[in-house]
Design a protein around this motif. Sequence first.
Motif, PDB file in Angstrom:
ATOM      1  N   ILE A   1     -26.848  10.467 -19.819  1.00  0.00           N
ATOM      2  CA  ILE A   1     -27.569  10.867 -18.480  1.00  0.00           C
ATOM      3  C   ILE A   1     -28.105   9.703 -18.236  1.00  0.00           C
ATOM      4  O   ILE A   1     -28.972   9.370 -19.223  1.00  0.00           O
ATOM      5  N   PHE A   2     -28.144   9.032 -16.993  1.00  0.00           N
ATOM      6  CA  PHE A   2     -28.796   7.839 -16.592  1.00  0.00           C
ATOM      7  C   PHE A   2     -29.681   8.075 -15.473  1.00  0.00           C
ATOM      8  O   PHE A   2     -29.491   9.004 -14.553  1.00  0.00           O
ATOM      9  N   SER A   3     -30.905   7.478 -15.371  1.00  0.00           N
ATOM     10  CA  SER A   3     -31.677   7.567 -14.103  1.00  0.00           C
ATOM     11  C   SER A   3     -31.062   6.618 -13.030  1.00  0.00           C
ATOM     12  O   SER A   3     -30.408   5.624 -13.288  1.00  0.00           O
ATOM     13  N   ILE A   4     -30.975   7.248 -11.857  1.00  0.00           N
ATOM     14  CA  ILE A   4     -30.557   6.538 -10.690  1.00  0.00           C
ATOM     15  C   ILE A   4     -31.466   5.947  -9.578  1.00  0.00           C
ATOM     16  O   ILE A   4     -31.270   5.415  -8.901  1.00  0.00           O
ATOM     17  N   ASN A   5     -32.756   6.428  -9.978  1.00  0.00           N
ATOM     18  CA  ASN A   5     -33.863   5.976  -9.528  1.00  0.00           C
ATOM     19  C   ASN A   5     -33.736   5.829  -7.901  1.00  0.00           C
ATOM     20  O   ASN A   5     -33.740   7.037  -7.421  1.00  0.00           O
ATOM     21  N   SER A   6     -33.754   4.833  -7.374  1.00  0.00           N
ATOM     22  CA  SER A   6     -33.986   4.977  -5.827  1.00  0.00           C
ATOM     23  C   SER A   6     -32.626   5.479  -4.928  1.00  0.00           C
ATOM     24  O   SER A   6     -32.648   5.833  -3.699  1.00  0.00           O
ATOM     25  N   ILE A   7     -31.500   5.569  -5.731  1.00  0.00           N
ATOM     26  CA  ILE A   7     -30.134   6.193  -5.160  1.00  0.00           C
ATOM     27  C   ILE A   7     -30.760   7.642  -4.666  1.00  0.00           C
ATOM     28  O   ILE A   7     -30.044   8.342  -4.017  1.00  0.00           O
ATOM     29  N   THR A   8     -31.639   8.210  -5.423  1.00  0.00           N
ATOM     30  CA  THR A   8     -32.184   9.452  -4.956  1.00  0.00           C
ATOM     31  C   THR A   8     -32.435   9.493  -3.412  1.00  0.00           C
ATOM     32  O   THR A   8     -32.245  10.851  -2.925  1.00  0.00           O
ATOM     33  N   LYS A   9     -32.744   8.709  -2.776  1.00  0.00           N
ATOM     34  CA  LYS A   9     -32.884   8.473  -1.399  1.00  0.00           C
ATOM     35  C   LYS A   9     -31.893   8.917  -0.645  1.00  0.00           C
ATOM     36  O   LYS A   9     -31.620   9.347   0.506  1.00  0.00           O
ATOM     37  N   ALA A  10     -30.595   8.511  -1.235  1.00  0.00           N
ATOM     38  CA  ALA A  10     -29.364   8.838  -0.543  1.00  0.00           C
ATOM     39  C   ALA A  10     -29.341  10.466  -0.468  1.00  0.00           C
ATOM     40  O   ALA A  10     -28.610  10.989   0.690  1.00  0.00           O
ATOM     41  N   PHE A  11     -29.767  11.175  -1.626  1.00  0.00           N
ATOM     42  CA  PHE A  11     -29.809  12.652  -1.663  1.00  0.00           C
ATOM     43  C   PHE A  11     -30.722  13.148  -0.426  1.00  0.00           C
ATOM     44  O   PHE A  11     -30.228  14.134   0.075  1.00  0.00           O
ATOM     45  N   THR A  12     -31.696  12.472  -0.381  1.00  0.00           N
ATOM     46  CA  THR A  12     -32.785  12.936   0.670  1.00  0.00           C
ATOM     47  C   THR A  12     -32.235  12.919   1.897  1.00  0.00           C
ATOM     48  O   THR A  12     -32.375  13.591   2.725  1.00  0.00           O
ATOM     49  N   GLY A  13     -31.545  11.832   2.187  1.00  0.00           N
ATOM     50  CA  GLY A  13     -30.765  11.380   3.451  1.00  0.00           C
ATOM     51  C   GLY A  13     -29.793  12.493   3.741  1.00  0.00           C
ATOM     52  O   GLY A  13     -29.825  13.157   4.763  1.00  0.00           O
ATOM     53  N   VAL A  14     -29.002  13.035   2.793  1.00  0.00           N
ATOM     54  CA  VAL A  14     -28.081  14.007   2.918  1.00  0.00           C
ATOM     55  C   VAL A  14     -28.637  15.492   3.273  1.00  0.00           C
ATOM     56  O   VAL A  14     -28.233  16.044   4.169  1.00  0.00           O
ATOM     57  N   ALA A  15     -29.882  15.617   2.763  1.00  0.00           N
ATOM     58  CA  ALA A  15     -30.803  16.899   2.792  1.00  0.00           C
ATOM     59  C   ALA A  15     -31.267  17.061   4.226  1.00  0.00           C
ATOM     60  O   ALA A  15     -31.031  17.942   4.758  1.00  0.00           O
TER      61      ALA A  15
ATOM     62  N   GLY B   1     -30.664   1.607  -7.189  1.00  0.00           N
ATOM     63  CA  GLY B   1     -31.836   2.107  -7.954  1.00  0.00           C
ATOM     64  C   GLY B   1     -32.284   1.509  -9.065  1.00  0.00           C
ATOM     65  O   GLY B   1     -31.522   1.240 -10.156  1.00  0.00           O
ATOM     66  N   GLY B   2     -33.472   0.920  -8.867  1.00  0.00           N
ATOM     67  CA  GLY B   2     -34.106   0.686  -9.928  1.00  0.00           C
ATOM     68  C   GLY B   2     -33.512  -0.879 -10.526  1.00  0.00           C
ATOM     69  O   GLY B   2     -33.879  -1.231 -11.786  1.00  0.00           O
ATOM     70  N   GLY B   3     -32.838  -1.627  -9.858  1.00  0.00           N
ATOM     71  CA  GLY B   3     -32.186  -2.601 -10.471  1.00  0.00           C
ATOM     72  C   GLY B   3     -31.130  -2.306 -11.513  1.00  0.00           C
ATOM     73  O   GLY B   3     -30.697  -3.385 -12.199  1.00  0.00           O
ATOM     74  N   ARG B   4     -30.789  -0.998 -11.639  1.00  0.00           N
ATOM     75  CA  ARG B   4     -29.954  -0.694 -12.582  1.00  0.00           C
ATOM     76  C   ARG B   4     -28.734  -0.057 -12.359  1.00  0.00           C
ATOM     77  O   ARG B   4     -27.784   0.065 -13.186  1.00  0.00           O
ATOM     78  N   SER B   5     -28.584   0.544 -11.289  1.00  0.00           N
ATOM     79  CA  SER B   5     -27.632   1.534 -10.987  1.00  0.00           C
ATOM     80  C   SER B   5     -27.255   1.154  -9.463  1.00  0.00           C
ATOM     81  O   SER B   5     -27.916   0.917  -8.656  1.00  0.00           O
ATOM     82  N   ALA B   6     -26.082   1.389  -9.120  1.00  0.00           N
ATOM     83  CA  ALA B   6     -25.313   1.382  -7.733  1.00  0.00           C
ATOM     84  C   ALA B   6     -24.236   2.143  -7.485  1.00  0.00           C
ATOM     85  O   ALA B   6     -23.353   2.216  -8.567  1.00  0.00           O
TER      86      ALA B   6
END
Length: 495
Positions: free
Chosen positions: A79-93, A328-333
């Motif tokens: 399991i990896f942190s997706i950091n700011s990709i979270t904002k895309a989930f907020t957009g969907v919400a 997200g976080g310079g680590r995930s995309a």
Amino acid sequence: MNFTNTIKIFLVAALLTPISLQAQILTSDSIDVFVKQKMQQKHIPALQLAIIRNNKIIKLNTYGTANLEYNIAATDQSIFSINSITKAFTGVAIMQLAEEGKLKITDPISMYLDSLPVAWQKITLQQVLTHTSGLPDILDEDEMVLGHGSEKLALQKVKALPMEFNTGDKFSYNQTGYVLLGQIINKLSGMHFTKFIEERQFKVAGMPLTRFGDSYDVVPNTAGAYRMTKMVDGQFTMNNNPGTAYIQFPLFFRTAAGILSTAGDMANWIIALKEGKLLKDKASIETMWKPAILNNGKIGGFNGLTNGYALGWPTVTRDEHPAVGPVGGGRSALFVYLKDDLSIVVLTNLMGGNPDRFIDEIAGYYINDMHEANGFGLAPNLKKLRAQLLKKGFDNAVSIASNLKKQNASFQLEENSLNTWGYQLLNQKKTSEALNIFKLNTILYPGSANAYDSYAEVLEIAGNKADALTNYKKSIRLNPNNKNAAEQIKKLASK
């Protein structure tokens, strides 16, 4: 069994394997080689990859080490942190609430929240989602959330700060608005936003391993977080090896960052979104993925690649193979290619791994013209130059560029673009071609210290130490503070 019979069996098996399957296997193997090379170059300990076509996961693989301390291999369950990709989930919400008629993205946030500063009251949900609000940021200069974990204190502090710019004037990445969005989701959904996202997205999409959390939480099978930088005497310096990173997201901040997931779960989320399981109306997705237009009529984003920003989703706005690309976080995309049946998820445990910079190259294994070596991503004028160089030879770069300028007075080659292409050619083992491009850059931009520094660097790599020394000296004359040039001059002069 003798050698001849073994060969016969192998040939028969190859002939019986469908050509399309053979091509898929070769593509998959080539991607594995590419990914492992990138991991080695960037010191990425672990990486998860998911590729989606025709709303199906066609490749799911995990590479490397999830935990360096105990040498624990990464798996598809890591399991990896997706950091700011979270904002895309907020957009969907937010768009889910819009589909239910509970809000409009053009509504001012003051319709749903009380006690806002006067300057905040006309800001819309859309402007908050797209980072064009001008709100002061709830992060301090050290990237720490104000208020020491207290939502009340954090908002009290940020509300006392002045606006950063007139709403809509520019894009400026901002976390404050996402904290406000969390409060709005809480109010309109009747549950905490984390619960709303879990119920309406994680469960619906089939994301059993996905959850909210951070470094404080004990998460089974976590891939952790590492970084290549450390603070020394108040400045970040590069390490030779990854070191442990610690990240904490207060609960109220987790509309901005805080989701932990796997590439497989993220792929299921993309599929559910495209199949209408999360948003029923295609127009909702189109709205969510449309980049904000600034007051000057342009779009704004992080950089030349993720150059726009929509409702929680960075956009890769371009003529060829446009995409939406949360990072997200310079680590995930993840990139969803809007005109191609292709989506790619890359999660890593290295902050600074920046997989968004090589996702397009992975896409190139399915869409051939997207390979960097085929000129994908070059500016239009650079593509014109490249076409002529391929015909007439890179040795003629100076005269070809001059002729193109004579044919069209508006023809312009940007220094940074040429510099970037030169390094791309170098990475492709095309040292001679790279040298000609860097040399061209020094001729077009004789006042640029960086142009001479880059040219000198590649001359040194090519073994031409005398000319490398000459160009390092030109660079340092133009910029006496160029530490790299000074160090290289000292090194070359001592040999």
